[in-house]
Design a protein around this motif. Sequence first.
Motif, mmCIF file in Angstrom:
data_model
loop_
_atom_site.group_PDB
_atom_site.id
_atom_site.type_symbol
_atom_site.label_atom_id
_atom_site.label_comp_id
_atom_site.label_asym_id
_atom_site.label_seq_id
_atom_site.Cartn_x
_atom_site.Cartn_y
_atom_site.Cartn_z
ATOM 1 N N GLY A 74 0.909 -1.213 -0.034
ATOM 2 C CA GLY A 74 0.006 0.055 -0.145
ATOM 3 C C GLY A 74 0.778 1.239 0.047
ATOM 4 N N ALA A 75 2.071 1.123 -0.044
ATOM 5 C CA ALA A 75 3.040 2.271 -0.131
ATOM 6 C C ALA A 75 3.854 2.473 -1.319
ATOM 7 C CB ALA A 75 3.946 2.285 1.202
ATOM 8 N N THR A 76 4.233 3.752 -1.714
ATOM 9 C CA THR A 76 5.229 3.915 -2.646
ATOM 10 C C THR A 76 6.463 3.442 -2.353
ATOM 11 O OG1 THR A 76 3.702 5.347 -3.691
ATOM 12 C CG2 THR A 76 6.014 5.637 -4.342
ATOM 13 N N ILE A 77 7.376 2.636 -3.068
ATOM 14 C CA ILE A 77 8.744 2.219 -2.770
ATOM 15 C C ILE A 77 9.550 2.492 -3.873
ATOM 16 C CG2 ILE A 77 10.025 0.207 -2.152
ATOM 17 C CD1 ILE A 77 8.007 0.833 -0.119
ATOM 18 N N HIS A 78 10.900 2.985 -3.675
ATOM 19 C CA HIS A 78 11.678 3.364 -4.719
ATOM 20 C C HIS A 78 13.060 2.216 -4.853
ATOM 21 C CE1 HIS A 78 10.604 7.811 -4.345
ATOM 22 N NE2 HIS A 78 9.706 7.036 -5.330
ATOM 23 N N VAL A 79 13.113 1.844 -6.038
ATOM 24 C CA VAL A 79 14.148 0.936 -6.369
ATOM 25 C C VAL A 79 15.300 1.488 -7.015
ATOM 26 C CG1 VAL A 79 14.509 -1.503 -7.010
ATOM 27 C CG2 VAL A 79 12.628 -1.019 -5.809
ATOM 28 N N LEU A 80 16.565 1.222 -6.866
ATOM 29 C CA LEU A 80 17.781 1.774 -7.522
ATOM 30 C C LEU A 80 18.442 0.587 -8.353
ATOM 31 C CD1 LEU A 80 19.303 3.581 -4.373
ATOM 32 C CD2 LEU A 80 18.538 4.698 -6.538
ATOM 33 N N GLY A 81 18.457 0.928 -9.668
ATOM 34 C CA GLY A 81 19.114 -0.145 -10.400
ATOM 35 C C GLY A 81 20.312 0.476 -11.037
ATOM 36 N N TYR A 82 21.468 -0.585 -11.242
ATOM 37 C CA TYR A 82 22.795 0.200 -11.540
ATOM 38 C C TYR A 82 23.176 -0.731 -12.786
ATOM 39 C CZ TYR A 82 22.491 2.362 -6.935
ATOM 40 O OH TYR A 82 22.193 3.055 -5.817
ATOM 41 N N ALA A 83 24.202 -0.221 -13.322
ATOM 42 C CA ALA A 83 24.984 -0.891 -14.478
ATOM 43 C C ALA A 83 24.206 -1.851 -15.307
ATOM 44 C CB ALA A 83 26.025 -1.741 -13.861
ATOM 45 N N PHE A 84 22.888 -1.376 -15.861
ATOM 46 C CA PHE A 84 22.138 -2.005 -16.491
ATOM 47 C C PHE A 84 22.247 -1.912 -18.007
ATOM 48 C CE2 PHE A 84 20.141 1.790 -14.674
ATOM 49 C CZ PHE A 84 20.211 2.423 -15.690
ATOM 50 N N SER A 126 19.066 -2.347 -5.785
ATOM 51 C CA SER A 126 19.168 -1.743 -4.415
ATOM 52 C C SER A 126 17.758 -1.268 -4.113
ATOM 53 C CB SER A 126 20.496 -1.122 -4.172
ATOM 54 O OG SER A 126 20.401 -0.575 -3.023
ATOM 55 N N LEU A 127 17.449 -1.660 -2.878
ATOM 56 C CA LEU A 127 16.225 -0.878 -2.173
ATOM 57 C C LEU A 127 16.771 0.316 -1.478
ATOM 58 C CD1 LEU A 127 13.359 -1.235 -1.385
ATOM 59 C CD2 LEU A 127 14.057 -2.311 0.757
ATOM 60 N N ALA A 128 16.111 1.374 -2.134
ATOM 61 C CA ALA A 128 16.302 2.841 -1.775
ATOM 62 C C ALA A 128 15.785 3.129 -0.188
ATOM 63 C CB ALA A 128 15.926 3.748 -2.781
ATOM 64 N N HIS A 129 16.770 3.788 0.335
ATOM 65 C CA HIS A 129 16.172 4.289 1.709
ATOM 66 C C HIS A 129 15.375 3.552 2.425
ATOM 67 C CE1 HIS A 129 13.399 6.210 -0.945
ATOM 68 N NE2 HIS A 129 14.272 7.206 -1.276
ATOM 69 N N PRO A 130 15.423 2.454 2.842
ATOM 70 C CA PRO A 130 14.485 1.527 3.600
ATOM 71 C C PRO A 130 13.959 2.215 4.755
ATOM 72 C CG PRO A 130 16.395 0.405 2.838
ATOM 73 C CD PRO A 130 16.891 1.701 2.632
ATOM 74 N N TRP A 131 14.684 3.196 5.281
ATOM 75 C CA TRP A 131 14.136 3.845 6.652
ATOM 76 C C TRP A 131 13.278 4.929 6.635
ATOM 77 C CZ3 TRP A 131 16.432 0.957 10.720
ATOM 78 C CH2 TRP A 131 15.898 0.924 11.873
#
Length: 287
Positions: A70-80, A191-196
């Motif tokens: 139910g929340a907006t989550i941000h995910v970081l992608g690298y070297a793709f 990577s999972l961005a700023h989980p806190w």
Amino acid sequence: MQVDLHCHSTASDGALPPAEVVARAHGRGVQMLALTDHDTLEGLDEASAAAESLGVQLVNGIELSCTWGGATIHVLGYAFDRDAPALLQAIADLHQGRWLRAEEISRRLALKGMEGALKGARAIQLAQGESGNAPARPHFAEFLVRGGYVKDRADAFRKWLGSGKLGDVKQHWPTLDETLETLRQSNAWISLAHPWQYDFTRSKRRKLVTAFAAAGGHALEVVNGMQPAEQVGGLAILAREFGLLASVGSDFHAPGDWSELGMHRPLPDDLSPIWTRFACAPSADAV
């Protein structure tokens, strides 16, 4: 090596053009940089040219929006792979959705007597740097400040644009699983961005990390800027428990004392940095 794997330019909601972000990072001693604009690759060509001229190691980066619990989550992608069909399609869908969102924010503000918000926010955005992406809430906030509707940006978010307010328009983001599958098909390190930063209980945060790891995520952003040391410690515990790599970043958006390129707490020594893996393609058993 001084590393910063999370920053933004005018290609999304940052204040500086991509080349200036790279130059500023170089001036502050950053040797490896990932430009991670929201849901777009638009700034990478300009950033790459600047990085090459300055001797900065630039890593392909992106910060994708998705939903979980139910929340907006941000995910970081690298070297793709930048031309991966799955990634390009996902970005096209997000691009369209962000324009619809901006139009709805403008419509809602107009109902409260604040006319012309989209046009005004877009002009502010373009004055910072050319972008084909929709203006984001910081651009709307600046429009409200200049229009005399609020005293400053913080006031704009507190009254109109923050979580649960009139301008907090919920968008149909893809799910966490869908987003990770898009990045996996693009040979990205994830990577999972700023989980806190999510307004979660400790138990729900752990469930998020469980879901992220189960879906094929590789790392946690253990260090995000100058977040409190106890938060770094809590995320380090989760990284160890789930056998995840660790990423670090300033989450830079604009020059300032509280968030600057290359400014973040140190990564605990016993964690495995994700950037040491960038030379190789990720696999199913990457961590």
